[in-house]
Design an enzyme around this catalytic site. Structure first.
Site, PDB file in Angstrom:
ATOM      1  N   HIS A 123     -21.255  -2.876  15.423  1.00  0.00           N
ATOM      2  CA  HIS A 123     -21.485  -1.668  16.228  1.00  0.00           C
ATOM      3  C   HIS A 123     -20.158  -1.329  16.913  1.00  0.00           C
ATOM      4  CE1 HIS A 123     -25.485  -3.734  16.503  1.00  0.00           C
ATOM      5  NE2 HIS A 123     -25.997  -2.515  16.511  1.00  0.00           N
ATOM      6  N   ASP A 126     -19.792  -3.291  20.226  1.00  0.00           N
ATOM      7  CA  ASP A 126     -19.551  -4.745  20.138  1.00  0.00           C
ATOM      8  C   ASP A 126     -18.063  -4.997  20.246  1.00  0.00           C
ATOM      9  OD1 ASP A 126     -22.151  -4.792  19.176  1.00  0.00           O
ATOM     10  OD2 ASP A 126     -21.529  -5.019  17.082  1.00  0.00           O
ATOM     11  N   GLU A 254     -32.938   1.734   9.481  1.00  0.00           N
ATOM     12  CA  GLU A 254     -33.435   0.351   9.548  1.00  0.00           C
ATOM     13  C   GLU A 254     -34.779   0.311  10.269  1.00  0.00           C
ATOM     14  OE1 GLU A 254     -30.583  -2.638  10.757  1.00  0.00           O
ATOM     15  OE2 GLU A 254     -32.175  -3.839  11.677  1.00  0.00           O
ATOM     16  N   HIS A 293     -38.031  -7.920  11.133  1.00  0.00           N
ATOM     17  CA  HIS A 293     -38.688  -6.657  11.495  1.00  0.00           C
ATOM     18  C   HIS A 293     -39.919  -6.430  10.618  1.00  0.00           C
ATOM     19  CE1 HIS A 293     -34.633  -4.879  13.114  1.00  0.00           C
ATOM     20  NE2 HIS A 293     -34.979  -6.017  13.691  1.00  0.00           N
ATOM     21  N   ASP A 329     -38.428 -10.745  18.011  1.00  0.00           N
ATOM     22  CA  ASP A 329     -37.323 -10.672  17.067  1.00  0.00           C
ATOM     23  C   ASP A 329     -36.356 -11.824  17.340  1.00  0.00           C
ATOM     24  OD1 ASP A 329     -35.871  -9.605  15.028  1.00  0.00           O
ATOM     25  OD2 ASP A 329     -35.043  -7.927  16.170  1.00  0.00           O
TER      26      ASP A 329
HETATM   27  C1  XLS Z   1     -32.012  -4.912  16.042  1.00  0.00           C
HETATM   28  C2  XLS Z   1     -31.394  -4.482  14.810  1.00  0.00           C
HETATM   29  C3  XLS Z   1     -29.913  -4.196  14.915  1.00  0.00           C
HETATM   30  C4  XLS Z   1     -29.433  -3.388  13.741  1.00  0.00           C
HETATM   31  C5  XLS Z   1     -28.102  -2.745  13.946  1.00  0.00           C
HETATM   32  O1  XLS Z   1     -33.087  -5.485  16.088  1.00  0.00           O
HETATM   33  O2  XLS Z   1     -31.646  -5.431  13.824  1.00  0.00           O
HETATM   34  O3  XLS Z   1     -29.211  -5.368  15.037  1.00  0.00           O
HETATM   35  O4  XLS Z   1     -29.375  -4.155  12.584  1.00  0.00           O
HETATM   36  O5  XLS Z   1     -28.113  -1.869  15.015  1.00  0.00           O
HETATM   37 NI    NI Z   2     -30.809  -5.487  11.888  1.00  0.00          NI
HETATM   38 NI    NI Z   3     -33.437  -7.247  14.483  1.00  0.00          NI
END
Ligand code: XLS
Ligand code: NI
Ligand code: NI
Length: 460
Positions: A123, A126, A254, A293, A329
């Site tokens: 990101h 980061d 995602e 997820h 998560d």
């Molecule tokens: C959070 C997500 C994140 C994405 C990127 O749960 O997995 O890490 O992969 O923003």
């Molecule tokens: Ni992710």
């Molecule tokens: Ni995640």
């Protein structure tokens, strides 16, 4: 942690220079070797042999491993009940944050070099600290990206995908593209514009949208249709801008069902694909599917991958796993061969990775606080995926499972089934057919246990 490491961490003020590997990772060799299945060395690969030919590609080309910057370099071990635990000898809290950020990038690339991993993901936030204004923040990012570029050129390591953090800063408390505050949308647009420029500059092979706070906590205060229309507008703006600056990387969406919001708009593959089609984004955006997820959405990851695959939305995978007893998560490293076999079976079914790859969106446990744990974690994940690739390849080349599935659907290959599939039947003709037949007899067992037995035969 060994005393020697502890002494070094305490006695030596962390130096802001190219990390001397032996100081940061005293136990770790300069390059993790492949030692083969009989090795007992857990700082070596037992299965992952990058140059090994598997079918038409090498193992490295099949798996396209990526290490993520956020968990690896910015994960502190902080949780809701306590502060960070990680010992990271290269971090220097007293140094200028920008210098510290640049140094951290060099450590990151050293880790990837040692592992022999060809890709990274990151990101924007980061990498570099936020400044007081957007202009200052962009300047910080540029300064760190210059180091990233240097390190990429030095090592040949590439960017699998880049993304923007649209969820940490309090300005995004109601979401970014789906915020009730138009200024938050505008800020996010400016941020993603910059992130796409960086993606272009780095030659990133993709760009990910993960919803972050794109969702809501209570229906009472939410205008869902307006929020979703805004999200679509936002993604269209991103696609348009990518075209304008000639960024040709693949966009991904995602899925994640919850965390941080109760109702995430990107709940699962089905919800994401529906959104993309409903708003005309289906040609430009594929999915980046994360194992944990999928679990949170109540799905198996192979379901999510195949659901995306048969509709042409399969892109990349965020490789991690949850804990069967913890419903959040946890982003653990994958160590289960069944899991990686099934993931690779689905990807091989659709021709393997093109723009995507296996991105370890995974973090070491809070208790695994030493730098060497980052290596045990990634080596374990890479070996588990390599084993999954080998097993999936064997399953596919024998063709037995595929034949068993085909056999299960044989009633569709001839007779009435074939006639239905070709569109030659309707309700009236099918009623006539059934009146003649009298009933539909169960024609075969599901044989789940047999299928599981066949899979096991490849696994052990
Ligand atoms: C959070 C997500 C994140 C994405 C990127 O749960 O997995 O890490 O992969 O923003
Ligand atoms: Ni992710
Ligand atoms: Ni995640």
């Amino acid at each position: 942690m060994s005393d020697a490491v502890q002494d070094k961490a305490i006695a030596r003020p962390p130096a802001l220079l190219i990390p001397r590997r032996k100081l940061c990772f005293p136990e770790v060799p300069d390059r993790i070797p492949y030692e083969g299945p009989d090795s007992k060395n857990l700082l070596a690969f037992r299965i992952y042999n990058p140059m090994m030919q598997v079918g038409e590609k090498t193992m490295a080309q099949h798996l396209k491993f990526a290490v993520c910057y956020w968990h690896t370099m910015r994960g502190t071990g902080q949780d809701p009940f306590g502060p960070g635990t990680m010992i990271r000898p290269w971090e220097n809290a007293d140094a200028d944050p920008l210098e510290n950020a640049k140094n951290r990038v060099r450590v990151f690339f050293a880790i990837l070099e040692i592992l022999g991993v060809p890709y990274f993901t990151a990101h924007d936030r980061d990498l570099a600290p936020e400044g007081k204004t957007l202009a200052e923040t962009n300047a910080n990012l540029d300064a760190v990206i210059a180091v990233v570029k240097e390190e990429m050129a030095r090592t040949g390591i590439k960017c699998l995908w880049f993304t923007a953090n649209l969820f940490s800063n309090p300005r995004y408390m109601h979401g970014a593209a789906t915020s009730c505050n138009a200024d938050a949308f505008a800020y996010a647009a400016a941020q993603v514009k910059k992130a796409l420029e960086i993606a272009k500059e780095l030659g990133a092979e993709g760009y990910v949208f993960w919803g972050g706070r794109e969702g809501y906590q209570t229906w009472l205060n939410t205008n869902m249709s307006r929020e979703l229309a805004h999200l679509a507008q936002f993604m269209h703006m991103a696609v348009d801008y990518a075209k304008k600056i000639d960024f040709t990387g693949q966009f991904y969406f995602e899925p994640k069902p919850c965390e941080p919001t109760k109702h995430q708009y990107d709940f699962d593959a089905a919800a994401c694909i529906n959104f993309l089609r409903a708003y005309g984004l289906e040609k430009d955006v594929k999915l980046n599917i994360e194992t944990n997820h999928a679990t949170l959405a109540g799905h198996a990851v192979e379901h999510e991958l195949d659901y995306a695959g048969f509709q042409g939305f399969l892109g990349s995978v965020d490789a991690n796993t949850g804990d069967e007893l913890l419903g959040w998560d946890t982003d653990q490293f994958p160590t289960n061969v069944y899991l990686t076999t099934l993931i690779m079976l689905v990807f091989l079914k659709y021709g393997g990775f093109t723009s995507g790859g296996v991105n370890f969106d995974a973090k070491v446990r809070r208790e695994s606080f030493e730098p060497v744990d980052l290596f045990y974690a990634h080596i374990g994940g890479m070996d588990t995926f390599a084993k999954g690739l080998l097993i999936a390849t064997a399953i596919r080349s024998d063709g037995e499972l595929a034949r068993m599935v085909a056999e299960r659907y044989r009633s569709w290959d001839t007779g009435i089934g074939a006639a239905i599939e070709t569109g030659a039947q309707d309700f009236e003709s099918l009623e006539r057919y059934m009146l003649e037949q009298g009933d539909a007899e169960p024609n075969q067992s599901g044989r789940q246990e047999l299928f599981e037995g066949v899979l096991n035969r490849y696994i052990f």
